[in-house]
Design a protein around this motif. Structure first.
Motif, PDB file in Angstrom:
ATOM      1  N   ALA A 177       0.792  -0.855   0.147  1.00  0.00           N
ATOM      2  CA  ALA A 177       0.076  -0.157   0.109  1.00  0.00           C
ATOM      3  C   ALA A 177       0.548   1.266   0.285  1.00  0.00           C
ATOM      4  N   ASN A 178       1.932   1.410   0.607  1.00  0.00           N
ATOM      5  CA  ASN A 178       2.902   2.676   0.328  1.00  0.00           C
ATOM      6  C   ASN A 178       3.444   2.653   0.048  1.00  0.00           C
ATOM      7  N   ALA A 179       3.997   0.849  -0.581  1.00  0.00           N
ATOM      8  CA  ALA A 179       5.391   1.422  -1.583  1.00  0.00           C
ATOM      9  C   ALA A 179       5.571   0.841  -2.791  1.00  0.00           C
ATOM     10  N   LEU A 180       4.797   0.537  -3.726  1.00  0.00           N
ATOM     11  CA  LEU A 180       4.130   0.207  -4.862  1.00  0.00           C
ATOM     12  C   LEU A 180       4.458   0.931  -5.886  1.00  0.00           C
ATOM     13  N   SER A 181       5.269   0.953  -6.637  1.00  0.00           N
ATOM     14  CA  SER A 181       6.127   1.754  -7.180  1.00  0.00           C
ATOM     15  C   SER A 181       5.645   1.485  -9.224  1.00  0.00           C
ATOM     16  N   PHE A 182       5.251   0.172  -9.154  1.00  0.00           N
ATOM     17  CA  PHE A 182       4.594  -0.027 -10.501  1.00  0.00           C
ATOM     18  C   PHE A 182       3.080   0.820 -10.966  1.00  0.00           C
ATOM     19  N   ASN A 183       2.813   0.809 -12.334  1.00  0.00           N
ATOM     20  CA  ASN A 183       1.766   1.518 -11.766  1.00  0.00           C
ATOM     21  C   ASN A 183       0.513   1.135 -12.310  1.00  0.00           C
ATOM     22  N   THR A 184       0.053  -0.225 -11.947  1.00  0.00           N
ATOM     23  CA  THR A 184      -1.924  -1.455 -12.012  1.00  0.00           C
ATOM     24  C   THR A 184      -2.658  -0.565 -12.581  1.00  0.00           C
ATOM     25  N   SER A 185      -2.470   1.092 -13.016  1.00  0.00           N
ATOM     26  CA  SER A 185      -4.203   1.438 -13.073  1.00  0.00           C
ATOM     27  C   SER A 185      -4.388   0.815 -15.177  1.00  0.00           C
ATOM     28  N   GLY A 186      -5.324   0.519 -15.129  1.00  0.00           N
ATOM     29  CA  GLY A 186      -5.565   0.234 -16.145  1.00  0.00           C
ATOM     30  C   GLY A 186      -6.158  -1.553 -16.052  1.00  0.00           C
ATOM     31  N   MET A 187      -4.764  -2.374 -15.567  1.00  0.00           N
ATOM     32  CA  MET A 187      -4.936  -3.847 -15.043  1.00  0.00           C
ATOM     33  C   MET A 187      -6.264  -4.018 -16.042  1.00  0.00           C
ATOM     34  N   GLU A 188      -7.315  -3.740 -14.802  1.00  0.00           N
ATOM     35  CA  GLU A 188      -8.985  -3.999 -13.939  1.00  0.00           C
ATOM     36  C   GLU A 188      -8.995  -4.672 -15.716  1.00  0.00           C
ATOM     37  N   PHE A 189      -8.839  -4.011 -16.553  1.00  0.00           N
ATOM     38  CA  PHE A 189      -9.355  -4.568 -17.922  1.00  0.00           C
ATOM     39  C   PHE A 189      -8.906  -6.067 -18.155  1.00  0.00           C
ATOM     40  N   ALA A 190      -8.620  -6.589 -18.403  1.00  0.00           N
ATOM     41  CA  ALA A 190      -7.765  -8.218 -17.443  1.00  0.00           C
ATOM     42  C   ALA A 190      -8.689  -8.715 -17.578  1.00  0.00           C
ATOM     43  N   ALA A 191      -9.627  -8.352 -16.551  1.00  0.00           N
ATOM     44  CA  ALA A 191     -11.003  -9.142 -16.371  1.00  0.00           C
ATOM     45  C   ALA A 191     -11.776  -9.357 -18.145  1.00  0.00           C
ATOM     46  N   THR A 192     -12.396  -8.008 -17.763  1.00  0.00           N
ATOM     47  CA  THR A 192     -13.540  -7.785 -19.107  1.00  0.00           C
ATOM     48  C   THR A 192     -12.812  -8.763 -20.264  1.00  0.00           C
ATOM     49  N   ALA A 193     -11.101  -8.595 -21.064  1.00  0.00           N
ATOM     50  CA  ALA A 193     -10.498  -9.829 -21.690  1.00  0.00           C
ATOM     51  C   ALA A 193     -11.436 -10.883 -21.099  1.00  0.00           C
ATOM     52  N   LEU A 194     -10.726 -11.010 -19.559  1.00  0.00           N
ATOM     53  CA  LEU A 194     -11.696 -12.587 -19.138  1.00  0.00           C
ATOM     54  C   LEU A 194     -12.531 -12.817 -20.303  1.00  0.00           C
ATOM     55  N   PHE A 195     -13.348 -12.044 -20.229  1.00  0.00           N
ATOM     56  CA  PHE A 195     -14.829 -13.012 -19.803  1.00  0.00           C
ATOM     57  C   PHE A 195     -15.439 -12.633 -21.227  1.00  0.00           C
ATOM     58  N   VAL A 196     -14.532 -11.434 -22.226  1.00  0.00           N
ATOM     59  CA  VAL A 196     -14.538 -11.384 -23.439  1.00  0.00           C
ATOM     60  C   VAL A 196     -14.251 -13.009 -24.497  1.00  0.00           C
ATOM     61  N   VAL A 197     -12.780 -13.164 -23.643  1.00  0.00           N
ATOM     62  CA  VAL A 197     -12.263 -14.517 -24.324  1.00  0.00           C
ATOM     63  C   VAL A 197     -13.330 -15.856 -23.978  1.00  0.00           C
ATOM     64  N   LEU A 198     -13.808 -15.986 -23.201  1.00  0.00           N
ATOM     65  CA  LEU A 198     -15.207 -16.758 -22.784  1.00  0.00           C
ATOM     66  C   LEU A 198     -16.390 -16.735 -23.682  1.00  0.00           C
ATOM     67  N   LEU A 199     -16.934 -14.592 -23.534  1.00  0.00           N
ATOM     68  CA  LEU A 199     -18.087 -14.674 -24.453  1.00  0.00           C
ATOM     69  C   LEU A 199     -17.594 -16.019 -25.520  1.00  0.00           C
ATOM     70  N   ILE A 200     -16.361 -15.528 -26.705  1.00  0.00           N
ATOM     71  CA  ILE A 200     -15.979 -16.503 -27.557  1.00  0.00           C
ATOM     72  C   ILE A 200     -16.790 -17.947 -27.596  1.00  0.00           C
ATOM     73  N   GLU A 201     -15.636 -18.139 -27.115  1.00  0.00           N
ATOM     74  CA  GLU A 201     -15.415 -19.652 -26.609  1.00  0.00           C
ATOM     75  C   GLU A 201     -16.970 -20.353 -26.230  1.00  0.00           C
ATOM     76  N   GLN A 202     -17.566 -19.918 -25.238  1.00  0.00           N
ATOM     77  CA  GLN A 202     -19.063 -19.006 -25.593  1.00  0.00           C
ATOM     78  C   GLN A 202     -20.210 -19.910 -26.999  1.00  0.00           C
ATOM     79  N   TRP A 203     -19.682 -19.008 -27.490  1.00  0.00           N
ATOM     80  CA  TRP A 203     -20.042 -19.173 -28.710  1.00  0.00           C
ATOM     81  C   TRP A 203     -19.856 -19.601 -29.691  1.00  0.00           C
ATOM     82  N   VAL A 204     -18.414 -19.947 -29.979  1.00  0.00           N
ATOM     83  CA  VAL A 204     -18.000 -21.745 -30.546  1.00  0.00           C
ATOM     84  C   VAL A 204     -18.884 -23.256 -29.447  1.00  0.00           C
TER      85      VAL A 204
END
Lengths: 224, 105
Positions: free
Chosen positions: A147-174
């Motif tokens: 919490a106090n020592a993080l030097s890596f900028n993680t903003s935007g990483m939350e998109f990974a969850a969206t991308a995961l669901f998109v990938v699984l949506l495509i797989e569901q379609w298949v």
């Protein structure tokens, strides 16, 4: 089997670790020791509810309110088990754990993948569930510790969850190759967003299931 | 109640509430009693849930801003790569990196 389950669960890693880090960081603002963030991940293990809890805890709200809000926030999970009534096997500790670990991400992954033929389903699912929770615990812990020592900028990483669901949506379609469920869910989501934005997930799921039942009961078979 | 006890009690309550939601279908329906309607529902639910989850994740994107442009680009990268390569990890990581580059610059 463990290696295969590890590989197939890796997409969840990319969703859970950044999200967990975000949770840990926010949780630290409450001022509790860092390991409580880890304990939350071990016992509560519900992303959205944990985020909500930060707000509730900081306001010092009553336990009953916490219980009710958690229950309603997670009530969509009631529909997730339907897909696994058989494949979680007989009642034992493993099954209890599989049910405990049934999150959006594990549900999405396990309903989409094909279990390799030489593996027992429930054991394979067990490792996926276990790894997924480990990623979550890892993320929450890193976030709280850093919490106090993080030097890596993680903003935007939350998109990974969206991308995961998109990938699984495509797989569901298949896998499914029928337009109807997707169209119904799309319309239900639009209605839920318009009128029930606060409970969008739950309303959309209930509307979708109700509609698909109606379609089935009245034997409406659109040309697909 | 002191602070730590309050937190522990809240965690216990949340653990139980969450577990109940996940356990309910297993208590309500036993393995033997599935009808064809029931099977139909449990087969149709995953594609519906996935559609809903994607829309849910995207619902807070502000339209008429740059955010919608780079979100769309990142989605395009993930979708395109996935259709082309069918490698979940690659699709997710690439889309996320593209998204992060836009957010952070």
């Amino acid at each position: 089997m463990i290696r295969s389950a590890l590989t197939i669960s890796l997409p969840i890693l990319f969703g859970f670790v950044p999200l967990g880090i975000a949770f840990g960081l926010l949780f630290q603002e409450l001022g509790y020791p860092w390991y409580f963030a880890s304990l939350m991940a071990v016992f509560v293990y519900a992303g959205a509810a944990q985020f909500m809890a930060i707000g509730l805890l900081s306001s010092g709200i009553g336990l009953l309110e916490i219980a009710i809000s958690t229950f309603f926030l997670n009530s969509r999970h009631m529909f997730y088990g339907l897909a696994f009534l058989q494949s979680f096997g007989n009642w034992n500790l493993r099954k209890l754990y599989l049910i405990f670990g049934l999150t959006d991400e594990t549900y999405a992954l396990m309903t989409t993948i094909k279990v390799p033929k030489n593996f027992t389903k429930e054991r394979y699912y067990f490792f996926i569930t276990l790894f997924a929770q480990l990623y979550w615990v890892l993320g929450c812990t890193i976030g709280a510790l850093a919490a106090n020592a993080l030097s890596f900028n993680t903003s935007g990483m939350e998109f990974a969850a969206t991308a995961l669901f998109v990938v699984l949506l495509i797989e569901q379609w298949v896998k499914v190759k029928r337009l109807l469920p997707f169209v119904i869910a799309f319309i239900a989501s639009a209605i839920a967003l318009l009128f029930f934005i606060k409970h969008m997930l739950l309303v959309a799921i209930i509307l979708s299931i109700a509609s698909i039942v109606l379609f089935r009961l009245f034997k409406i078979q659109p040309n697909e | 109640m002191n602070e730590i006890n309050y937190l522990l009690a809240a965690m216990l309550v949340m653990t139980v509430a969450t577990y109940i939601t996940r356990l309910t279908p297993f208590l309500l329906f036993s393995k033997g009693q599935e009808s064809s309607l029931f099977n139909y529902i449990s087969k149709s639910t995953p594609p519906m849930v996935m559609t809903i989850l994607v829309i849910y994740m995207l619902k807070d994107v502000e339209y008429l801003t740059f955010e919608i442009v780079y979100t769309f680009i990142a989605l395009l990268v993930t979708t395109g790569l996935h259709i082309y390569k069918r490698n979940a990890l690659l699709s997710i990581v690439s889309g996320t990196i593209v998204y992060m580059i836009f957010v952070q610059t």
